[in-house]
Design a protein around this motif. Structure first.
Motif, PDB file in Angstrom:
ATOM      1  N   PRO A   1      -2.074  -3.479  -7.577  1.00  0.00           N
ATOM      2  CA  PRO A   1      -3.382  -3.106  -7.255  1.00  0.00           C
ATOM      3  C   PRO A   1      -4.291  -2.812  -8.325  1.00  0.00           C
ATOM      4  O   PRO A   1      -3.954  -2.462  -9.217  1.00  0.00           O
ATOM      5  CB  PRO A   1      -2.892  -1.690  -6.212  1.00  0.00           C
ATOM      6  CG  PRO A   1      -1.802  -1.147  -7.041  1.00  0.00           C
ATOM      7  CD  PRO A   1      -0.960  -2.384  -7.762  1.00  0.00           C
TER       8      PRO A   1
ATOM      9  N   THR B   1      -9.055  -0.928  -5.561  1.00  0.00           N
ATOM     10  CA  THR B   1      -8.233  -1.056  -4.164  1.00  0.00           C
ATOM     11  C   THR B   1      -7.115   0.199  -4.393  1.00  0.00           C
ATOM     12  O   THR B   1      -7.065   1.140  -3.393  1.00  0.00           O
ATOM     13  CB  THR B   1      -7.318  -2.174  -4.326  1.00  0.00           C
ATOM     14  OG1 THR B   1      -8.213  -3.428  -4.733  1.00  0.00           O
ATOM     15  CG2 THR B   1      -6.399  -2.383  -3.232  1.00  0.00           C
ATOM     16  N   LEU B   2      -6.541   0.786  -5.444  1.00  0.00           N
ATOM     17  CA  LEU B   2      -5.621   1.443  -5.546  1.00  0.00           C
ATOM     18  C   LEU B   2      -6.299   3.089  -5.076  1.00  0.00           C
ATOM     19  O   LEU B   2      -5.833   3.728  -4.464  1.00  0.00           O
ATOM     20  CB  LEU B   2      -4.765   1.891  -6.727  1.00  0.00           C
ATOM     21  CG  LEU B   2      -3.902   2.729  -6.835  1.00  0.00           C
ATOM     22  CD1 LEU B   2      -2.855   2.543  -5.683  1.00  0.00           C
ATOM     23  CD2 LEU B   2      -3.298   2.762  -8.335  1.00  0.00           C
TER      24      LEU B   2
ATOM     25  N   ARG C   1       0.806  -1.245   0.015  1.00  0.00           N
ATOM     26  CA  ARG C   1      -0.037   0.088   0.057  1.00  0.00           C
ATOM     27  C   ARG C   1       0.719   1.217   0.065  1.00  0.00           C
ATOM     28  O   ARG C   1       0.641   2.188  -0.978  1.00  0.00           O
ATOM     29  CB  ARG C   1      -0.988   0.086   1.138  1.00  0.00           C
ATOM     30  CG  ARG C   1      -2.052   1.254   1.406  1.00  0.00           C
ATOM     31  CD  ARG C   1      -2.804   1.189   2.468  1.00  0.00           C
ATOM     32  NE  ARG C   1      -3.419   2.309   2.761  1.00  0.00           N
ATOM     33  CZ  ARG C   1      -4.419   2.288   3.456  1.00  0.00           C
ATOM     34  NH1 ARG C   1      -5.107   1.381   4.136  1.00  0.00           N
ATOM     35  NH2 ARG C   1      -5.001   3.456   3.772  1.00  0.00           N
TER      36      ARG C   1
END
Length: 171
Positions: free
Chosen positions: A26, A30-31, A2
Motif C-alpha cells: 500500500p 491508500t494505507l 486491506r
C-alpha cells in the motif's frame, strides 16, 4: 490486502511507515485512508512512535550519554531505550548540536593524562577565546541596537564610519 495491512498496522506500534516497509504494497495515501476507515478511533496520524505529549528528558539525556560513550553500538542503545536509531541521533543533535561528534570516546592517539603545562596553555587559550567572544557579542548587541533605531545599517556592509560608531559605543 486491506485487512492484512490494517491488522499489521495495529499490531506494530500503529506506524504507517513500518507497515509500508514490511508489506510493500500500500502507498501512504491508500494505507492512511484504509486506517481511517477501519480504525475511526485514530483521528490523527502518528508519525514514528507514539510518545507522550512531552518527551522524557531523562530518557533523552541517558540515550545521548550512552551514544556518546560508545560502550555499545547505536542500534543496541536505541533498542535498549525502545526508540529507533534515527531518534537517538536526533536527540544528540537537539542536546549537543549537529556538529558534535556522535562518539566522544578518546582515540588511541590521545593520551588520557596530559601534562600540567599543556593544560595551563589550553586554559589560557580558552580564556583568550572567551574574551574575544565576549567582545564580539557586545559588538553585535550594539550593532543590533543601532539597527533597531532605523539607521538601516547592513552588518555585512558596514562602512568605516559605522565601524567607528560601534567601536566608540563599546568604549
Amino acid at each position: 490486502q486491506r485487512q492484512a495491512a490494517v491488522a499489521y498496522y495495529r499490531a506494530h506500534d500503529r506506524c504507517i511507515a513500518a507497515t509500508m516497509r514490511a508489506l510493500g504494497y500500500p502507498g501512504r495515501g491508500t494505507l492512511t485512508a484504509w486506517v481511517r476507515q477501519d480504525c475511526p478511533e485514530t483521528s490523527k496520524s502518528i508519525v514514528g512512535r507514539a510518545w507522550p505529549a512531552a518527551k522524557p528528558d531523562a530518557l533523552m539525556c541517558e540515550g545521548v550519554v550512552q551514544l556518546c560513550a560508545r560502550q555499545s553500538t547505536a542500534q543496541e542503545v536505541a533498542q535498549k531505550l525502545g526508540v529507533c536509531r534515527g531518534t537517538l541521533y536526533n536527540w544528540k543533535n537537539q542536546l549537543l548540536g549537529p556538529y558534535a561528534p556522535a562518539s566522544m570516546k578518546p582515540t588511541p592517539k590521545q593520551s588520557p593524562v596530559l601534562d600540567e603545562v599543556a593544560l595551563k596553555r589550553q586554559i589560557e587559550t580558552l580564556r583568550q577565546d572567551v574574551r574575544r567572544l565576549k567582545l564580539e557579542r557586545e559588538l553585535l548587541k550594539r550593532a543590533h541596537e543601532i539597527l533597531k533605531q532605523g539607521s538601516d545599517i547592513d552588518l555585512h556592509r558596514l562602512t568605516n564610519k559605522d565601524k567607528v560608531v560601534l567601536v566608540e559605543a563599546l568604549r
